[in-house]
Design an enzyme around this catalytic site. Structure first.
Site, PDB file in Angstrom:
ATOM      1  N   CYS A 118      24.279  13.152  97.770  1.00  0.00           N
ATOM      2  CA  CYS A 118      22.787  13.511  98.066  1.00  0.00           C
ATOM      3  C   CYS A 118      22.671  13.782  99.275  1.00  0.00           C
ATOM      4  O   CYS A 118      21.387  14.161  99.721  1.00  0.00           O
ATOM      5  CB  CYS A 118      22.211  12.028  97.692  1.00  0.00           C
ATOM      6  SG  CYS A 118      22.548  11.537  96.020  1.00  0.00           S
ATOM      7  N   HIS A 260      15.592  11.763 101.747  1.00  0.00           N
ATOM      8  CA  HIS A 260      16.304  11.831 100.394  1.00  0.00           C
ATOM      9  C   HIS A 260      15.646  10.614  99.225  1.00  0.00           C
ATOM     10  O   HIS A 260      15.583   9.628  99.447  1.00  0.00           O
ATOM     11  CB  HIS A 260      17.714  11.590 100.419  1.00  0.00           C
ATOM     12  CG  HIS A 260      18.311  11.217  98.970  1.00  0.00           C
ATOM     13  ND1 HIS A 260      18.146  12.090  97.876  1.00  0.00           N
ATOM     14  CD2 HIS A 260      19.058  10.331  98.537  1.00  0.00           C
ATOM     15  CE1 HIS A 260      19.039  11.703  96.739  1.00  0.00           C
ATOM     16  NE2 HIS A 260      19.445  10.416  97.213  1.00  0.00           N
ATOM     17  N   ASN A 290      15.939  10.439  91.261  1.00  0.00           N
ATOM     18  CA  ASN A 290      16.801  10.779  92.295  1.00  0.00           C
ATOM     19  C   ASN A 290      17.382  11.902  91.731  1.00  0.00           C
ATOM     20  O   ASN A 290      18.166  11.804  91.022  1.00  0.00           O
ATOM     21  CB  ASN A 290      17.945   9.391  92.452  1.00  0.00           C
ATOM     22  CG  ASN A 290      18.848   9.863  93.553  1.00  0.00           C
ATOM     23  OD1 ASN A 290      19.038  11.060  94.117  1.00  0.00           O
ATOM     24  ND2 ASN A 290      19.662   8.767  94.255  1.00  0.00           N
TER      25      ASN A 290
HETATM   26  O1  UT7 Z   1      21.383   8.519  96.094  1.00  0.00           O
HETATM   27  C1  UT7 Z   1      22.513   8.058  96.695  1.00  0.00           C
HETATM   28  C2  UT7 Z   1      22.133   6.596  97.030  1.00  0.00           C
HETATM   29  N1  UT7 Z   1      21.452   5.913  95.817  1.00  0.00           N
HETATM   30  C3  UT7 Z   1      20.689   4.680  95.775  1.00  0.00           C
HETATM   31  O2  UT7 Z   1      20.032   4.904  97.017  1.00  0.00           O
HETATM   32  C4  UT7 Z   1      20.595   3.990  94.881  1.00  0.00           C
HETATM   33  C5  UT7 Z   1      20.557   2.397  95.904  1.00  0.00           C
HETATM   34  N2  UT7 Z   1      20.522   1.203  94.827  1.00  0.00           N
HETATM   35  C6  UT7 Z   1      19.390   0.873  94.167  1.00  0.00           C
HETATM   36  O3  UT7 Z   1      18.362   1.755  93.912  1.00  0.00           O
HETATM   37  C7  UT7 Z   1      19.343  -0.287  93.706  1.00  0.00           C
HETATM   38  O4  UT7 Z   1      20.471  -1.157  93.687  1.00  0.00           O
HETATM   39  C8  UT7 Z   1      19.513  -0.545  91.865  1.00  0.00           C
HETATM   40  C9  UT7 Z   1      18.051   0.202  91.366  1.00  0.00           C
HETATM   41  C10 UT7 Z   1      20.526   0.541  91.268  1.00  0.00           C
HETATM   42  C11 UT7 Z   1      19.581  -1.854  91.370  1.00  0.00           C
HETATM   43  O5  UT7 Z   1      18.593  -2.705  91.746  1.00  0.00           O
HETATM   44  P1  UT7 Z   1      18.869  -3.868  92.429  1.00  0.00           P
HETATM   45  O6  UT7 Z   1      17.558  -4.690  92.820  1.00  0.00           O
HETATM   46  O7  UT7 Z   1      19.779  -3.949  93.680  1.00  0.00           O
HETATM   47  O8  UT7 Z   1      19.539  -4.744  91.500  1.00  0.00           O
HETATM   48  P2  UT7 Z   1      21.342  -5.260  91.221  1.00  0.00           P
HETATM   49  O9  UT7 Z   1      21.811  -4.183  90.964  1.00  0.00           O
HETATM   50  O10 UT7 Z   1      21.200  -6.453  92.484  1.00  0.00           O
HETATM   51  O11 UT7 Z   1      20.986  -6.109  89.899  1.00  0.00           O
HETATM   52  C12 UT7 Z   1      20.021  -7.278  89.716  1.00  0.00           C
HETATM   53  C13 UT7 Z   1      19.918  -7.661  88.330  1.00  0.00           C
HETATM   54  C14 UT7 Z   1      21.225  -7.559  87.601  1.00  0.00           C
HETATM   55  O12 UT7 Z   1      21.185  -8.792  86.879  1.00  0.00           O
HETATM   56  P3  UT7 Z   1      21.730 -10.242  87.397  1.00  0.00           P
HETATM   57  O13 UT7 Z   1      23.320 -10.007  87.662  1.00  0.00           O
HETATM   58  O14 UT7 Z   1      21.022 -10.798  88.329  1.00  0.00           O
HETATM   59  O15 UT7 Z   1      21.465 -11.097  85.925  1.00  0.00           O
HETATM   60  C15 UT7 Z   1      21.394  -6.381  87.141  1.00  0.00           C
HETATM   61  O16 UT7 Z   1      22.448  -6.601  85.895  1.00  0.00           O
HETATM   62  O17 UT7 Z   1      19.282  -6.644  87.646  1.00  0.00           O
HETATM   63  C16 UT7 Z   1      20.106  -6.172  86.699  1.00  0.00           C
HETATM   64  N3  UT7 Z   1      19.770  -4.885  86.350  1.00  0.00           N
HETATM   65  C17 UT7 Z   1      18.886  -4.445  85.421  1.00  0.00           C
HETATM   66  N4  UT7 Z   1      17.834  -5.012  84.678  1.00  0.00           N
HETATM   67  C18 UT7 Z   1      16.957  -4.476  83.988  1.00  0.00           C
HETATM   68  C19 UT7 Z   1      20.392  -3.826  86.784  1.00  0.00           C
HETATM   69  N5  UT7 Z   1      19.911  -2.474  86.151  1.00  0.00           N
HETATM   70  C20 UT7 Z   1      18.868  -2.820  85.401  1.00  0.00           C
HETATM   71  C21 UT7 Z   1      17.894  -2.200  84.588  1.00  0.00           C
HETATM   72  N6  UT7 Z   1      16.854  -3.127  83.889  1.00  0.00           N
HETATM   73  N7  UT7 Z   1      17.699  -1.094  84.547  1.00  0.00           N
END
Ligand code: UT7
Length: 351
Positions: A118, A260, A290
């Site tokens: 990215c 980005h 993204n």
């Molecule tokens: O371009 C390259 C750079 N990439 C990025 O910048 C992406 C950076 N990361 C992010 O944007 C975020 O980490 C995400 C959007 C991918 C995820 O958000 P988060 O607030 O970091 O969530 P998490 O991964 O800590 O997960 C929290 C909870 C988990 O459930 P439990 O284990 O707490 O029960 C996940 O399974 O959210 C769950 N989860 C979802 N729930 C509903 C993960 N994806 C989803 C979803 N819908 N789509």
């Protein structure tokens, strides 16, 4: 009279365009096949829709369209080099840039790909500037293009919600360092100790394709989201500070921060960290998700088409991506014909 040697040419931005495929995927459509919902996606990422290619289409199809529009915006029909920056090339070999060049009627020009995930657009900008300032090329077409829909597992809810497909392109020409549009100051960096945070594990020389089931899952894009999130905020803020210091700019000199488009929360956290008012942060992640290497030129095309970014405005571009890689660049926006708006923003204003 003292002998004054002519100053080396600078790379000056002289054309801009973006393009996304017509098919829109809303959060509600994703929620029909994934355990997620519109509210979760909007709250965690700020994304409400993204565009994806149809089966049979490829990254070069978007890159050619964006490149064609950028050449038209610059009012030129030839360049000395074509650079495509992408994580989703049409195939592992050969590079996508020669295909794009030939389809644009630019066969004969130097053509190669740059891979920095990215951060690709900022790395590509520095590469293009290097070709121009060294005198190797007088004019360069740089295209950032990605089709993450081709590598993300459609059942992986964490990643399927984030990414969209798109392309953005700029033309750079030789000019003077004091002209608007001159890309001068860069900060580029990487840390391969974190190579596993964002990866497609198989398909390269380390894990060769064998066609078995494990390989299939490892051919999909994988990201350790929350760790990446933390790195993204820290590294982008550090890179932005470094390039501002090198260029002798203060944060108040920045009219528009064009990061980005990873996730709206990341963009706002970086802006807050820098002490930059959020309204100076250009954000279109709500409409396109993204889009990887395409995200900065697509955000530029969106903001310039809407005349949010105007000639004379001072811009800070900052990117972060797999590798890990990061990079920033400063420039003053030049006088260009307004590019066509790359997509319909939809009925709803971003929140
Ligand atoms: O371009 C390259 C750079 N990439 C990025 O910048 C992406 C950076 N990361 C992010 O944007 C975020 O980490 C995400 C959007 C991918 C995820 O958000 P988060 O607030 O970091 O969530 P998490 O991964 O800590 O997960 C929290 C909870 C988990 O459930 P439990 O284990 O707490 O029960 C996940 O399974 O959210 C769950 N989860 C979802 N729930 C509903 C993960 N994806 C989803 C979803 N819908 N789509």
């Amino acid at each position: 009279m003292p002998n004054s040697a002519p100053s080396p040419p600078a790379a000056v931005l002289s054309g801009l365009a973006g393009c996304v495929p017509p098919r829109v995927v809303t959060n509600d459509e994703l929620a029909e096949r994934l355990a997620t919902d519109d509210a979760w996606i909007r709250t965690r990422t700020g994304i409400r829709r993204r565009h994806v290619i149809e089966p049979g289409q490829a990254t070069s199809d978007l890159a050619v369209e964006a490149g064609h529009r950028a050449l038209g915006n610059a009012g030129v029909d030839s360049v000395d080099a074509v650079i495509v920056t992408t994580t989703t090339p049409d195939r592992p070999c050969p590079a996508t840039a020669p295909t794009v060049a030939a389809r644009l009627g630019l066969a004969g020009a130097a053509a190669f790909d740059v891979g920095a995930v990215c951060t690709g657009f900022v790395y590509g900008l520095a590469t293009a500037a290097g070709l121009i300032t060294s005198g190797v090329a007088g004019r360069v077409l740089l295209v950032g293009a990605d089709t993450y829909s081709t590598i993300v597992d459609p059942l992986d809810r964490a990643n399927a919600i984030i990414f969209g497909d798109g392309a953005g392109a700029v033309v750079l020409r030789a000019g003077r360092a004091d002209e608007p549009g001159a890309v001068g100051q860069f900060d580029l960096g990487s840390d391969g100790a974190y190579e596993d945070l964002i990866t497609v594990a198989a398909g390269g020389s380390r894990k060769r394709s064998t066609g078995d089931e494990v390989q299939r899952s490892e051919r999909h894009f994988a990201m350790r989201g929350s760790e990446v999130y933390r790195h993204a905020v820290t590294r982008m803020a550090e890179s932005a500070r470094t390039v501002l210091r090198t260029g002798g700019w203060k944060i108040d000199d920045v009219d528009h921060f064009v990061p980005h488009q990873a996730n709206l929360r990341i963009l706002h956290s970086v802006a807050d960290d820098l002490g930059l008012p959020r309204e100076r942060c250009v954000a279109n992640v709500d409409s396109v998700g993204n889009t990887g290497a395409a995200s900065i030129p697509l955000a530029l095309a969106d903001a310039v088409a809407q005349q949010v970014i105007r000639p004379g405005d001072r811009l800070l571009l900052t990117a972060f991506g797999g590798g890990l890689t990061w990079g920033s660049c400063l420039l003053t926006w030049p006088e260009l014909p307004l590019p066509a708006h790359p997509y319909d923003r939809g009925e709803e204003a971003p929140s």
